[in-house]
Structures are given as C-alpha cells and as structure tokens.
Design a protein around this motif. Structure first.
Motif, mmCIF file in Angstrom:
data_model
loop_
_atom_site.group_PDB
_atom_site.id
_atom_site.type_symbol
_atom_site.label_atom_id
_atom_site.label_comp_id
_atom_site.label_asym_id
_atom_site.label_seq_id
_atom_site.Cartn_x
_atom_site.Cartn_y
_atom_site.Cartn_z
ATOM 1 N N PRO A 1 0.813 -1.230 0.000
ATOM 2 C CA PRO A 1 0.000 0.000 0.000
ATOM 3 C C PRO A 1 0.839 1.270 0.000
ATOM 4 C CG PRO A 1 -0.158 -1.155 2.105
ATOM 5 C CD PRO A 1 0.545 -2.071 1.165
ATOM 6 N N TRP A 2 2.100 1.182 0.386
ATOM 7 C CA TRP A 2 2.933 2.387 0.368
ATOM 8 C C TRP A 2 3.095 2.931 -1.048
ATOM 9 C CZ3 TRP A 2 7.246 1.672 -2.615
ATOM 10 C CH2 TRP A 2 7.637 0.345 -2.837
ATOM 11 N N VAL B 1 -7.581 0.371 4.103
ATOM 12 C CA VAL B 1 -7.726 0.318 5.559
ATOM 13 C C VAL B 1 -8.991 -0.440 5.974
ATOM 14 C CG1 VAL B 1 -8.028 1.683 7.648
ATOM 15 C CG2 VAL B 1 -6.384 2.408 5.902
ATOM 16 N N PHE B 2 -10.143 -0.009 5.428
ATOM 17 C CA PHE B 2 -11.402 -0.582 5.937
ATOM 18 C C PHE B 2 -11.828 -1.848 5.195
ATOM 19 C CE2 PHE B 2 -11.621 4.011 6.824
ATOM 20 C CZ PHE B 2 -11.574 3.920 8.204
ATOM 21 N N GLY B 3 -11.396 -1.971 3.954
ATOM 22 C CA GLY B 3 -11.782 -3.152 3.200
ATOM 23 C C GLY B 3 -10.800 -4.289 3.370
ATOM 24 N N VAL B 4 -9.511 -3.965 3.289
ATOM 25 C CA VAL B 4 -8.501 -5.018 3.302
ATOM 26 C C VAL B 4 -8.030 -5.317 4.722
ATOM 27 C CG1 VAL B 4 -6.267 -5.732 2.425
ATOM 28 C CG2 VAL B 4 -7.781 -4.346 0.991
ATOM 29 N N TRP B 5 -7.570 -4.307 5.438
ATOM 30 C CA TRP B 5 -7.021 -4.550 6.773
ATOM 31 C C TRP B 5 -8.098 -4.974 7.755
ATOM 32 C CZ3 TRP B 5 -3.073 0.059 7.516
ATOM 33 C CH2 TRP B 5 -2.058 -0.075 6.557
ATOM 34 N N TYR B 6 -9.188 -4.207 7.807
ATOM 35 C CA TYR B 6 -10.227 -4.530 8.791
ATOM 36 C C TYR B 6 -11.321 -5.425 8.222
ATOM 37 C CZ TYR B 6 -8.153 -1.003 11.820
ATOM 38 O OH TYR B 6 -7.297 -0.293 12.596
ATOM 39 N N ILE C 1 -6.892 16.610 0.075
ATOM 40 C CA ILE C 1 -6.721 15.181 -0.220
ATOM 41 C C ILE C 1 -7.423 14.845 -1.540
ATOM 42 C CG2 ILE C 1 -7.125 12.855 0.621
ATOM 43 C CD1 ILE C 1 -7.249 14.003 3.429
ATOM 44 N N PRO C 2 -6.700 14.237 -2.505
ATOM 45 C CA PRO C 2 -7.367 13.842 -3.750
ATOM 46 C C PRO C 2 -8.405 12.766 -3.459
ATOM 47 C CG PRO C 2 -4.975 13.559 -3.894
ATOM 48 C CD PRO C 2 -5.282 13.856 -2.472
ATOM 49 N N SER C 3 -9.567 12.894 -4.054
ATOM 50 C CA SER C 3 -10.669 11.991 -3.708
ATOM 51 C C SER C 3 -10.341 10.539 -4.060
ATOM 52 C CB SER C 3 -11.940 12.431 -4.418
ATOM 53 O OG SER C 3 -11.755 12.403 -5.809
ATOM 54 N N PHE C 4 -9.741 10.338 -5.229
ATOM 55 C CA PHE C 4 -9.480 8.955 -5.629
ATOM 56 C C PHE C 4 -8.479 8.299 -4.679
ATOM 57 C CE2 PHE C 4 -6.487 11.626 -7.855
ATOM 58 C CZ PHE C 4 -5.284 10.943 -7.759
ATOM 59 N N TRP C 5 -7.552 9.116 -4.183
ATOM 60 C CA TRP C 5 -6.561 8.578 -3.261
ATOM 61 C C TRP C 5 -7.202 8.227 -1.918
ATOM 62 C CZ3 TRP C 5 -3.851 10.698 1.169
ATOM 63 C CH2 TRP C 5 -2.740 9.936 1.565
ATOM 64 N N LEU C 6 -8.049 9.121 -1.431
ATOM 65 C CA LEU C 6 -8.761 8.835 -0.185
ATOM 66 C C LEU C 6 -9.582 7.556 -0.350
ATOM 67 C CD1 LEU C 6 -9.381 9.909 2.679
ATOM 68 C CD2 LEU C 6 -11.423 10.953 1.728
ATOM 69 N N GLY C 7 -10.194 7.393 -1.532
ATOM 70 C CA GLY C 7 -10.977 6.196 -1.808
ATOM 71 C C GLY C 7 -10.107 4.947 -1.723
ATOM 72 N N LEU C 8 -8.962 4.983 -2.410
ATOM 73 C CA LEU C 8 -8.067 3.822 -2.400
ATOM 74 C C LEU C 8 -7.563 3.516 -0.994
ATOM 75 C CD1 LEU C 8 -5.946 4.504 -5.610
ATOM 76 C CD2 LEU C 8 -7.559 2.633 -5.239
ATOM 77 N N MET C 9 -7.179 4.563 -0.273
ATOM 78 C CA MET C 9 -6.654 4.348 1.077
ATOM 79 C C MET C 9 -7.741 3.771 1.985
ATOM 80 S SD MET C 9 -3.514 5.089 0.876
ATOM 81 C CE MET C 9 -2.859 5.181 2.528
#
Lengths: 290, 327, 306
Positions: free
Chosen positions: A257-258, C153-158, C141-149
């Motif tokens: 992810p980085w 975080v919430f889809g993959v990690w959690y 914050i770019p929207s697409f980046w916030l979406g990916l992050m």
C-alpha cells in the motif's frame, strides 16, 4: 502612489505575512517543494524512468527487506520511487503553472472586459461563464485529452481552456467596483484609452485578489491533473506524475500500500501548502471576495 | 419619591483583543428615574453603546462585565440567570437600533416580528397580539396598520421602518426604552419626526428612555438628563438645562463650543475644535483620560482617583479643576 | 416573480443549447470521427462506409440539428461499441450514479450544516477548529486517493466493507463517505460565514431584545437568512457530486454513469460520452435554475422585485 508609501505598504504586508502562521508554514513548504522540483536532477539519486526488473517492488526504508540504495523502494518496474516522487513535483507544479498562465490570461481578460464595459459585453461574457460552469469539468477534460491525445501540452491546453471561470468571476466583480472609483472616472474624463485604464490602472489594483485566485486555482489544477493521470488520461507514462504513480501502484495495493500512500501524501502536502499560503494571503489582503 | 427605573454603579466592560485587554467601560454610574430621558453623549468608541448593550444583556459572550450595583425596576440583574434575563427583555426593557433597515429581519413579515415576543412572554393569542400590534402601529403613525402586518420590511421607507421598530419595542409595554442612535441613519426631517414621536410616547406611556447619541442637537431636542461620556467613564452628568447653561467639565465645554449657534456665533469665525485624539483604552490607565487634550491640565490630573464633585441634585463632574473652582 | 423566473428559464435554455453544441462539437475535435470509429487498423473504405452510415458526410450544421432534434424526442443515438441505443445503456447505469450522488449530498448536508452552525456560534471554539481541520484536509486530499486508502484500511485490513462493486448496500458506504467528504468543506464554510454574518446583524440583536430564547433566535431569525446563500451553493455541489462521481465510481468499481463515460472514452464510443456530458450539464442547469427559483421564493426581497 509615491515610492515611499508603496515601500511602507510592502513592508507592512511582509510583516503581516510573517505574523500569519498559515502563510509561513504554507509558504515554507511551498518554497521547499519548488526548490525540490527545480533541483530535481541534483537531488534524485536515480534516473526516474530507468527500469531495473531485477529490483522490482522493493519496500521503503522502514521495512526489513529495504535496500539502502532505494530509500523509498522501487515500483513494479524497478524504478526508484524517491526519484520518481522528486521528479513528480516538476509535473505537478509545471502543469499547475502552465494551466494558470493560460486560464489566468483568458479569465482575467474576459473578467476585465465584462466588468469595465458592462452592457452587452458583460451579458455575453456572463453567459459564457454560466455555460462553462454547467460543463462537467472532469468528464469534458477527460474527453478532450482523450481526443487530443494524452500529453503534457494537451493537458495544459485543455485545462487552461476550461478553468478560467473563477478568474473571470472575480476580476469582473473587482472591475465593476473599481470602474466607479474617482481615480478611474478622472482618467476617463481626461480621455485615457480603455486599454490603458484597464491594464495599467485597474489590473494593478487587483493584484491581491488575483494572487488569491491563483493559489486556489493552482491547488485545483494539481488535484485535477492527479485525477486525470490516475484515470489514465493525463500525462503519459513513463512520466513520473504523482497521480499516474497512484494509478500504477493500484494493482499492488493489497501487499504494497505504500506505493499509493507515498505519492498521495505528496499531493496532499503540496495542495495543503498552496491552500495554507493562499488562505493566509486572503486574510492578510483583507476581504477579497471569492 | 420618583421610582428609580435603572440604577447602575461602577459598571466595567472589558473586551479581550489581540493587543491586550480593551477596557471599554471603566466604572460608569447611571441612574434613570421614571419618566426621564437620559441622553448618553460621547464620541464613537467611548463605550456608550457597550453600556447600553450590557443593560440589555446583549454583549458578546467574550466580554467581561462587572459592577457594584446593577438594578432595573428594583430587581438585581447581576444575580439573575440568562433565562430570567431573557424574560425581562422586551417586558421591562426594550431597545431600538441605529439602522432600522438592518434591525428588521428581511425574511419575516412585520406582523410576525411585532407579535412573536409577546405571544411567548405574555401568552397572547395571535388575535390579541395582532390587535396590540395594529394599535401600536397606528400610534407610531403607520397608516392602514392591519394590512401592513402581512408585509415584509423591504416595502417600507427608512423612517417608517424606525417607526415600526419603535412599535415593536413597545409591544411588551416596557418601562425602559433604550435607543441607540435612533436617528443617525435617517434624513434630517425624518429625524425630527422620530424624536417628536419618542417624546410623545414618553409622556403618554410614562416611559423612561436611555438615548445614546453623539449629536448634541438630538440631546437638546429630547433630553431631560444628560451624561457625557469620555473614554469609558462619565465625565459629567446633569439635567439638560444645567448642562447647556453651565457646562463644567472641560470636555463638555469643548463639545458645546464646537456647535455654531445662529445669531451668536459670528459669521466666518472658525469653530474651536478639541485638539488631540481619544487615548487608547488597552491596558490600565491612571488619572483623567482627557488631560492630554485639556487646555487646563495640571500635573495632578495624572493622579488617581480623579476628584469627583457634586454641585447640586443629580449633578456630577469628574475633574480636578472643576472640583477646585467650586470649593 | 414571474418575469424573474421566465428570464431565468430563458437563460437556462440558452445555456442548454450552447452546451449541446459544445458536446456535439467534441465529436469533431479529434478530426475525422469516422477514422476514429474505424480504429487505427481500419482501412480507408471502412472509414468511408462509416461516414455514410453515420451521416458524417452531411454538413455539420445539419448533423447538429439532426442530433438535437432526435435528442429532444429522447433519442441520443446509437452506441458504436454496443450497437444499442445510448439511452438504453445510460438508463441501466444512471441509477447507481443518482443513488450515490443523492445519498452523498444528503450526508454532506447533514454533516456540514450543523457543524457550520456550531462553528459559527463559537468562532475559534473547539468545534470550529475541528471543522477547520476537516475543511482544510478535505480540500487537500485527492478523492481517488482517499478512496483507495479507505479501501486498503477498511476493506482489506479490517474487512468491514466490501472493497468494490455495489452488489449490496454496504458497497455504497465507502464511496458515499469519500464523495460527501468533498462536498462538506464548501457547504460548511458558507453555513459558517453566513451564520456569523447574520448573527452580527441588528435584527438578531432585536430578536434577542424581544426576550426570545436563543433556540428560537437561531432557528427562526438566523437560519432562515443564513440558508439563502446555501441554497445556490447546494445546487452547485449536487451537480458537482454527480459529475465528480466519475473518479469515485472507477475507484470503487461502481457501474454508474461516470464509469460508463470513462470506459466509453477508452473505447472511443463517442455518442455515449456526448450523451453523458449533455445529461450532466443539463442536470446542472436544472439544479441551479431550481435553486434560483427556490431562493426567490424564500427571500421576500427577490419575490417583490421583478
């Protein structure tokens, strides 16, 4: 204005700038990024587009598997990430500046004409502004870039031709209010030509608000460039654009992810710097309307 | 003895600013008796509006207010909760403002704005409240009042709006009316009409009025008592006739000298202006605030406290020279 | 009021016509659309056949009026890629975009307005500071980046939410949060500045002087005036949410109008792109016109004036 008063005015703006934390933080950050962009060839440890397929997807320094030679790791083609990030600043700032030159020239000219002459000219230009505002900007820009062939020049031209609205709106309002001020009335009375009044008298009086619009628009353009590049219709690979880097890192988002975190943070930092500087300057310059 | 409507002692208002604490009101004493019209006179920034706002409880939240006594219609305001103070507003004390254009809400009808206060505080029905509004609008000189209730403020002229504001302030039948520069934003002819209306209402309804102004012409037209305010303190307080006849404080004298009197002031003669500027009120200050502009100032003028002098009933001066001259 | 509305509608109509001409002209920006359709490998005869089949050989003005004429009766042409009517494809996709846009808009309003009011009631208080942080970060914050992050975080990690697609309502959670996050700063800012301006007016002081409780002063006197500028901005923001969802839809793999436009661009399906641009622009004109009319209804000063 005499030189002495201009001097003190400049000095007071400068001291206000130093007292404003937003301007100081934003300005310093912005200056730093500009310096990085200018001296990219000296600062970057590697060629940003040189591939090394034997060293693909190396992680950044805080990771165990990291390699000292690539401080921020490498991407899916083995290109040094730090170097790409450094050169990416050039693309963001270059596009931002280029677009502002085009859109600013169009918008300020239209705004001045509409605000100063009023009447029919104002009607036509106001209509153009309304029409422009109704266009879905991302989609039109995407379509235009797709049709014109993705390249830096196309991107700058397309965005420049699309994003002049805020310049026009602001300068129009400012020109309308300046038009009725006594010193302009006086110049008209002694027969100064409209061109002279517009560009030598009215325009210089708008420096402050134009500066504020420039900062707002630069931030806007940087975000748009990133979005278009992310969608594959901005700058063309292998150009190291931050938006493009996010798009390229997307396939490896699960394990690395980085790859998207770094360029995204770079965009945030730059836009934040521009916004802090612009907002602070707006406060300093007094109540400039949006 | 005549009932005292308002009794304030040692009112202080401070406002925190970027450059330090601004002591805008620095110990003001005011008394208004039933039926009196007290004019609070002073230059802009002398603290007269803040004094009025503190009586209404309308100061901004960050303002710090202290006083030794703060009584209205016999009740101690300093001990009341905000909810109880809100109940007194409109019923015991009401206010009209400088600019009637901005004092009426542009998006609500006149009727709504007049009746909303009393419908809550007195529990009047819409019909009863409307009836009172019509009666008052008629009283302040708005023609065809019943039809006007459903109109919005933008349909009225400035003078009419100020009349409506007065009617609105009187809806709760207050004992004290505070008027903050009520005529400043109006044309001269309208000014006179509004002042006359205020005078009539006062004698009809037994109102007490606290009128804030910088215009001595307004004072001469309406005041029974005058308090001259300078740099956050009352410099001189007297009945209107005494003050105009024998001003005692050098500042009052300066103000009066700056008014041309037809037939007395020679033509082409330059009016004497008070030299200098009002001192800044940030931080502490000792002695007489006027001493830097005063032609008669002495070294003792810098000492605290400035001697106060009471030359007659209801009369008060705060000045070294005035106190000495008389004793 | 009637002259005001009819004047406004006339301007809206002119804008619609201009926009339609612009999106029509887009087709010809690349040069010869027939060659574009035939593809880079297409032969000259193919292009010629396409030119005649699509009517590209006629004068442009004729083609434009032909296009507008059929658009007026609900025919936006044929998709080159799918070879079915454009309206049919768009009809299948527009629901996702409208759902996403309207829910995000609603969420943004519900967050922005109370926050803006709270910030205005205590400028520089802690709510105001939090609001400022949200606004500043939302604009950086770019929207697409916030979406990916947020996917990471919430889809993959959690694993709280599905990472893509709109198979269930959970698929909308992240896109709605991300999209509304961009509408909040502007809406909040204008609510705050509008409230601060209104709270400083004499009619608010007059309302307090009548003894009205603070709750009523705010709801009856302050809000009513503070929402006037908000109405116009809200219309603009809704329009931008609908057209801005192009990026979010492709991040979250939602099959909406935006994603359709993007895919159509990549496969040179220009009639679809044209139609989507036209629809989004018309939606924007419709929304801003409605907002102007609503403003005139809310503000008695405009109601009286012509």
């Amino acid at each position: 204005m005499t030189d002495a008063t201009a001097e003190t005015k400049r000095a007071s703006v400068w001291s206000k700038m130093r007292a404003n934390t937003g301007v100081m933080i934003g300005g310093t950050l912005l200056a730093l990024i500009v310096l990085i962009a200018v001296f990219a060839p000296l600062l970057a440890p590697h060629d940003p587009i040189a591939q090394d397929l034997t060293r693909r997807l190396l992680p950044p320094f805080w990771h165990d598997r990291s390699v000292p030679d690539h401080l921020l790791g490498t991407d899916h083609l083995g290109r040094d990430y730090l170097s790409r990030l450094i050169y990416g600043a050039r693309v963001s700032l270059g596009v931002g500046l280029g677009v502002i030159l085009v859109s600013g020239a169009i918008g300020i000219t239209l705004g001045l004409l509409a605000g100063y002459f009023g009447g029919r000219i104002d009607m036509v230009i106001s209509f153009a502004i309304t029409t422009r505002l109704s266009l879905p900007i991302v989609l039109v820009a995407l379509a235009a870039v797709a049709l014109g062939g993705a390249s830096l020049t196309t991107l700058i031209t397309v965005l420049g031709l699309l994003l002049w609205d805020r310049f026009a709106v602001v300068t129009r309002a400012a020109a309308q209010s300046l038009r009725h001020q006594e010193f302009i009335m006086g110049l008209r009375a002694i027969g100064a030509s409209p061109a002279r009044i517009l560009f030598l008298e009215i325009l210089p009086n708008m420096r402050a608000i134009i500066l504020v619009v420039v900062s707002l628009e630069v931030a806007n353009v940087i975000l748009l460039e990133a979005a278009l590049s992310f969608l594959g219709l901005g700058v063309r690979p292998p150009t190291p654009s931050w938006g493009l880097m996010i798009s390229e890192g997307r396939d490896n988002i699960l394990f690395d992810p980085w790859l998207i975190a770094l360029p995204g943070s770079a965009i945030c930092l730059l836009v934040l710097a521009v916004n802090l500087f612009g907002d602070g300057m707006r406060d300093i310059m007094g109540p400039a309307k949006k | 003895m005549i009932e005292t409507i308002l009794d304030i002692q040692s009112l202080r208002v401070s406002l925190p600013t970027d450059r330090g604490v601004l002591n805008a009101v620095r110990g003001v004493d005011l008394q208004i008796k039933r039926g009196q019209t007290l004019c609070l006179v002073g230059e802009s920034g002398c603290g007269k509006s803040l004094t009025a706002m503190s009586i209404m409880g309308l100061l901004p939240r960050y303002a710090q207010v202290t006083s030794d006594r703060f009584e209205m219609v016999g009740q101690d305001l300093s001990k009341k909760t905000e909810a109880k103070l809100a109940k007194m507003r409109g019923r015991d004390v009401a206010m009209i403002f400088q600019d009637p254009t901005s004092a009426l809400n542009p998006t609500l009808t006149i009727g709504r704005q007049l009746t909303e206060g009393v419908m809550r505080s007195e529990g009047l029905s819409r019909k009863e409240a409307d009836a009172r509004a019509i009666e008052l609008l008629d009283r302040v000189g708005i023609s065809n009042p019943a039809a006007r209730l459903t109109q919005y403020p933008h349909g009225f002229s400035g003078g009419q709006r100020q009349r409506i504001m007065i009617a609105s302030a009187l809806m709760g039948r207050p004992r004290l009316l505070i008027a903050d520069e009520p005529t400043t934003a109006l044309d001269v002819t309208i000014q006179a009409q509004i002042l006359q209306l205020l005078g009539e209402l006062q004698s009809d309804l037994g109102l007490s009025i606290l009128l804030i102004t910088h215009d001595l012409g307004v004072v001469a037209a309406i005041a029974t008592e005058v308090a001259v305010m300078y740099a956050g303190r009352i410099a001189e307080c007297a009945s209107a006739s005494d003050l105009f006849a024998t001003p005692m404080h050098p500042y009052t004298k300066g103000l009066l000298a700056a008014i041309p009197v037809p037939g007395v002031t020679p033509r082409g003669c330059e009016l004497p202006a008070i030299p200098g500027r009002v001192p800044g009120l940030i931080g502490t200050m000792n002695g007489c605030a006027f001493r830097d502009r005063c032609a008669h100032s002495l070294s003792r003028c810098a000492d605290d406290p400035v001697p106060q002098y009471y030359p007659g009933t209801g009369r008060f001066v705060e000045c070294v020279k005035a106190a000495e001259a008389e004793t | 009021m009637i002259p005001f509305i009819s004047k406004r509608l006339f301007v809206a109509l002119c804008v619609c016509l201009t926009v339609s001409a612009l999106s029509f002209a887009l087709m010809f920006l690349s040069g010869d659309p027939a060659i574009a359709i035939a593809g880079s490998g297409g032969r000259a005869e193919d292009a010629e056949a396409i030119r005649i089949a699509y009517g590209f050989d006629r004068p442009i003005v004729v083609q434009y009026f032909d296009w507008v004429g059929s658009a007026l009766v609900g025919n936006l042409g044929q998709s080159i890629y799918f070879n079915v009517p454009v309206t049919e494809i768009i009809g299948n996709r527009v629901g996702v975009t409208l759902t996403l846009g309207f829910i995000s808009f609603f969420v943004a309003l519900v967050v922005a307005i109370p926050l803006g009011i709270a910030a205005a009631l205590r400028p520089n208080g802690w709510i105001d500071r939090i609001a400022l942080v949200i606004a500043v970060s939302g604009q950086a914050i770019p929207s697409f980046w916030l979406g990916l992050m947020s996917i990471v975080v919430f889809g993959v990690w959690y694993g709280w939410v599905p990472i893509s697609g709109a198979a269930s309502w959970q698929g909308y959670i992240l896109p709605v949060i991300v999209l509304s996050y961009y509408a909040v700063p502007e809406l909040m800012r204008i609510t705050r500045s509008g409230m601060i301006e209104v709270l400083g007016t004499d009619y608010i002081r007059a309302a307090k002087a009548k003894g009205l409780p603070m709750r009523l002063v705010i709801s009856r006197h302050a809000l009513r005036n503070a929402v006037l500028p908000l109405v116009s901005l809200a219309a603009v923001q809704l329009g931008q949410l609908l057209s801005g969802s192009i990026v979010i839809e492709s991040v979250f793999a939602l099959n909406g109008l935006g994603r359709l436009a993007w895919e159509s661009l990549l496969r040179s399906d220009l009639p679809v792109v044209q139609a989507i641009i036209l629809i989004l622009a018309l939606l924007y004109v419709l929304l801003t016109t409605l907002a102007d009319i609503l403003n005139a209804v809310l503000d008695p000063r405009l109601r009286g004036a012509s």
